[in-house]
Design an enzyme around this catalytic site. Sequence first.
Site: not given
Length: 336
Positions: A125, A150
């Site tokens: 990501s 995350y």
Amino acid sequence: MKILVTGVAGFIGMHVAQALLARGDRVVGIDNLNDYYAVDLKRARLARLAGDFAFHQVDFADHAALDSAIGGEDFDRIVHLGAQAGVRYSIDNPRAYVQSNLVGHVNILELARARRVAHLVYASSSSVYGGNETLPFRVEDRTDHPVSLYAATKKADELMSETYAHLYRLPQTGLRFFTVYGPWGRPDMALWLFTQAILEGRPIRVFNHGRMQRDFTYIDDIVVGVIAALDHPPADDGTAKPGGSVAPHRIYNIGNHRSEELGRMIDVLEAACGREAIRDYQPMQDGDVPATYADISAIQRDLGFAPTTTIDAGIPKFVDWYRGYARSLALNLFRV
């Protein structure tokens, strides 16, 4: 090829599996169909997958259940797209990210090692860049200051993959996705939330008082890049790969190479919806970053990746899909 796709009922997973099936590959798909957002949407995505396709509902964070579910399946490559997604959700539910993104990633690495797969492509990501203020983000930039759990789990995934590539010579490619959008997208993403609110005449929450930029990447471009990566495993020749590895492990940014002002995105969305947004300006949320922008020179050079869809073309496609399908579901698909 015979390919295992994790997170196959997810947004990117469904589109990638659909493209692989269309070109004649066999796809084994797994997904636990959790209720982070509407399971009906996930089942509707699965219903679109036709061809040489087998689906197993299983949580890949449970290694015993994973081995049992796919023990009889044959595959030679893996596209690992399953994960607990979302920056904001990680603040309130950290254990879900540890289980899915850390334990689950190790389980997929172990599966790949045991099966001696030819290539493992996995989702990272753009969030790994944290508060990096130098734009565009380059693969060579430091990524050791994550601002959300995350992001930390995705960086940890890259490190674990590097270890397996080094120890076991397992060919891998990590893809740092930048704000993927399009039909069949996730209901927790800004484009879906904004579209729903505008069409219902409700305010949209615009964080950091609108001073935000994002590298919005259309799903069709993403699929092309994922499959190009899958088809070209990194060579184990001791040369340095993108990201600095000399093991058969490379990391690429996969984005649109355009950083759009949030206000312009909303303008385009208003035009597609035929209604003005009621903009409710809010401060920055914890774990968020003001700007993302992908330097895609490495993936362009190595794989010929060349995204073509601007938000002026992509956002109206999403709105058309939303009007035709998503509004027929329950109004609140995501637990807000």
